[in-house]
Write a protein that holds these residues in place. Structure first.
Motif, mmCIF file in Angstrom:
data_model
loop_
_atom_site.group_PDB
_atom_site.id
_atom_site.type_symbol
_atom_site.label_atom_id
_atom_site.label_comp_id
_atom_site.label_asym_id
_atom_site.label_seq_id
_atom_site.Cartn_x
_atom_site.Cartn_y
_atom_site.Cartn_z
ATOM 1 N N VAL A 115 12.027 0.931 10.794
ATOM 2 C CA VAL A 115 11.343 1.185 8.878
ATOM 3 C C VAL A 115 11.480 2.691 8.911
ATOM 4 C CG1 VAL A 115 9.490 1.111 9.643
ATOM 5 C CG2 VAL A 115 10.175 0.158 7.359
ATOM 6 N N LEU A 116 11.441 3.001 8.391
ATOM 7 C CA LEU A 116 11.564 4.462 6.978
ATOM 8 C C LEU A 116 11.423 4.647 6.078
ATOM 9 C CD1 LEU A 116 14.605 6.452 6.888
ATOM 10 C CD2 LEU A 116 15.619 4.547 7.867
ATOM 11 N N LEU A 117 10.717 6.049 5.466
ATOM 12 C CA LEU A 117 10.287 5.741 4.291
ATOM 13 C C LEU A 117 10.744 7.118 4.007
ATOM 14 C CD1 LEU A 117 8.128 4.384 2.455
ATOM 15 C CD2 LEU A 117 6.691 6.336 3.255
ATOM 16 N N THR A 118 11.770 6.946 3.027
ATOM 17 C CA THR A 118 12.156 7.731 2.455
ATOM 18 C C THR A 118 11.216 8.319 0.858
ATOM 19 O OG1 THR A 118 13.899 6.451 1.126
ATOM 20 C CG2 THR A 118 14.387 7.189 3.298
ATOM 21 N N GLU A 119 12.200 9.116 0.555
ATOM 22 C CA GLU A 119 11.616 9.837 -0.530
ATOM 23 C C GLU A 119 12.001 9.689 -2.189
ATOM 24 O OE1 GLU A 119 9.825 13.235 -1.263
ATOM 25 O OE2 GLU A 119 9.155 13.728 1.517
ATOM 26 N N PRO A 120 11.381 9.440 -3.054
ATOM 27 C CA PRO A 120 11.511 8.515 -4.189
ATOM 28 C C PRO A 120 12.800 9.255 -5.295
ATOM 29 C CG PRO A 120 9.550 9.864 -4.451
ATOM 30 C CD PRO A 120 9.677 9.721 -3.249
ATOM 31 N N HIS A 121 13.392 8.815 -5.761
ATOM 32 C CA HIS A 121 14.444 9.648 -6.326
ATOM 33 C C HIS A 121 14.663 9.830 -7.743
ATOM 34 C CE1 HIS A 121 17.072 10.512 -2.760
ATOM 35 N NE2 HIS A 121 17.129 9.315 -2.281
ATOM 36 N N GLU A 163 0.728 3.280 6.497
ATOM 37 C CA GLU A 163 0.153 4.314 6.331
ATOM 38 C C GLU A 163 1.063 5.158 6.538
ATOM 39 O OE1 GLU A 163 -3.254 5.299 6.830
ATOM 40 O OE2 GLU A 163 -4.544 3.176 6.105
ATOM 41 N N MET A 164 2.204 5.111 6.041
ATOM 42 C CA MET A 164 3.712 5.448 6.234
ATOM 43 C C MET A 164 3.462 6.360 4.982
ATOM 44 S SD MET A 164 6.649 3.211 7.479
ATOM 45 C CE MET A 164 8.222 4.345 7.632
ATOM 46 N N LYS A 165 3.869 7.663 5.660
ATOM 47 C CA LYS A 165 4.232 9.217 3.842
ATOM 48 C C LYS A 165 5.748 9.169 4.306
ATOM 49 C CE LYS A 165 -0.225 10.914 5.168
ATOM 50 N NZ LYS A 165 -0.809 9.303 5.277
ATOM 51 N N LYS A 185 0.903 -1.251 0.323
ATOM 52 C CA LYS A 185 -0.206 0.014 0.265
ATOM 53 C C LYS A 185 0.571 1.467 -0.013
ATOM 54 C CE LYS A 185 -4.024 -1.913 2.048
ATOM 55 N NZ LYS A 185 -4.967 -2.014 3.510
ATOM 56 N N VAL A 186 2.572 1.326 0.258
ATOM 57 C CA VAL A 186 3.155 2.328 -0.350
ATOM 58 C C VAL A 186 3.334 2.451 -1.588
ATOM 59 C CG1 VAL A 186 5.394 3.120 0.594
ATOM 60 C CG2 VAL A 186 4.199 1.366 2.206
ATOM 61 N N GLN A 187 2.831 3.868 -1.699
ATOM 62 C CA GLN A 187 3.086 4.551 -2.928
ATOM 63 C C GLN A 187 4.097 5.344 -2.737
ATOM 64 O OE1 GLN A 187 0.300 3.609 -5.029
ATOM 65 N NE2 GLN A 187 0.113 1.929 -3.356
ATOM 66 N N ASN A 188 4.366 6.009 -2.426
ATOM 67 C CA ASN A 188 5.168 7.382 -2.766
ATOM 68 C C ASN A 188 5.843 6.869 -1.713
ATOM 69 O OD1 ASN A 188 3.671 8.507 -3.988
ATOM 70 N ND2 ASN A 188 2.255 9.674 -2.829
ATOM 71 N N GLY A 189 7.947 6.751 -2.036
ATOM 72 C CA GLY A 189 8.734 6.527 -1.051
ATOM 73 C C GLY A 189 9.255 5.230 -1.514
ATOM 74 N N VAL A 190 10.525 4.958 -0.254
ATOM 75 C CA VAL A 190 11.421 3.404 -0.380
ATOM 76 C C VAL A 190 11.389 3.094 1.020
ATOM 77 C CG1 VAL A 190 13.374 2.992 -0.870
ATOM 78 C CG2 VAL A 190 12.287 4.802 -2.455
ATOM 79 N N LEU A 191 10.856 2.400 1.131
ATOM 80 C CA LEU A 191 11.087 1.555 2.293
ATOM 81 C C LEU A 191 12.180 1.189 2.686
ATOM 82 C CD1 LEU A 191 7.680 -0.752 3.035
ATOM 83 C CD2 LEU A 191 8.178 1.715 4.162
ATOM 84 N N GLN A 192 12.885 1.494 3.810
ATOM 85 C CA GLN A 192 14.342 1.593 4.302
ATOM 86 C C GLN A 192 13.855 0.674 5.718
ATOM 87 O OE1 GLN A 192 17.066 4.650 3.523
ATOM 88 N NE2 GLN A 192 17.331 4.369 2.106
#
Length: 196
Positions: free
Chosen positions: A174-180, A143-145, A111-118
């Motif tokens: 875990v952290l969700l980083t901005e997509p590059h 629900e992570m942004k 469900k994570v649309q925007n970003g990269v899960l680390q």
């Protein structure tokens, strides 16, 4: 609770030979055991149990008919051969806290649309009585942004009664980083260069 059958092993037989004969060697330690109990398990039986159990899981170990509640303390897996080479157990005493680990399992990562899960942490170390042992900690990331971080202290295990965390509450799980946006283009350039 899953039962794993084992036999006491003769220490004069080398572990290498046992593996060739279709066994996985191991040892059982515990406060009420003098030294350790060397054991061997049939490879297929052990691997069937290890499909659902891992380091930090509780199983009932049946050693020649004597059953004991144990914790899988250590798994020695040979990735080159694709097989377990040794399994060590700790016999549990109901009144004694034991060191263990809980596996971190991500939920809803689709469900994570925007970003990269680390994922920064795969297991959480803690101490607890056998009755309070935790095998898995589910982390809902749906629900992570971008910019969101989940730490050990945010998880249910941090407030579970009878569980003493060893891993710091501040440790990032875990952290969700901005997509590059530039990454795919850079990868394409590298592919073109290597093809030449």
């Amino acid at each position: 609770m899953d039962t794993l059958k084992a036999e006491k092993r003769d220490m004069s037989t080398k572990a290498k030979r046992l593996r060739r004969e279709g066994y996985i060697p191991g040892n059982v330690i515990g406060r009420e055991i003098a030294g350790s109990i060397p054991v061997k398990m049939e490879k297929q039986t052990a691997e069937r149990v290890l499909k659902t159990k891992r380091k930090g899981s509780q199983v009932l170990l049946d050693i020649d008919g004597q059953k004991m509640n144990v914790l899988i303390k250590d798994l020695n897996y040979n990735a080159m051969k694709g097989q377990y080479e040794e399994i060590d157990f700790q016999a549990l005493v109901s009144t004694e806290k034991v060191h263990s680990v809980a596996e971190v399992v991500l939920k809803n990562h689709d469900k994570v649309q925007n970003g990269v899960l680390q994922v920064s942490l795969e297991e959480i170390a803690y101490k607890a009585l056998p009755a309070a042992l935790v095998e898995k900690v589910e982390v809902d990331v749906g629900e992570m942004k971008p910019g969101d971080t989940i730490k050990v202290g945010d998880l249910p295990i941090a407030s579970t009664e009878g569980v003493d965390l060893i891993t710091s509450r501040e440790t990032v799980v875990v952290l969700l980083t901005e997509p590059h946006a530039s990454e795919p283009a850079a990868a394409e350039e590298e592919e073109t260069e290597s093809a030449e």
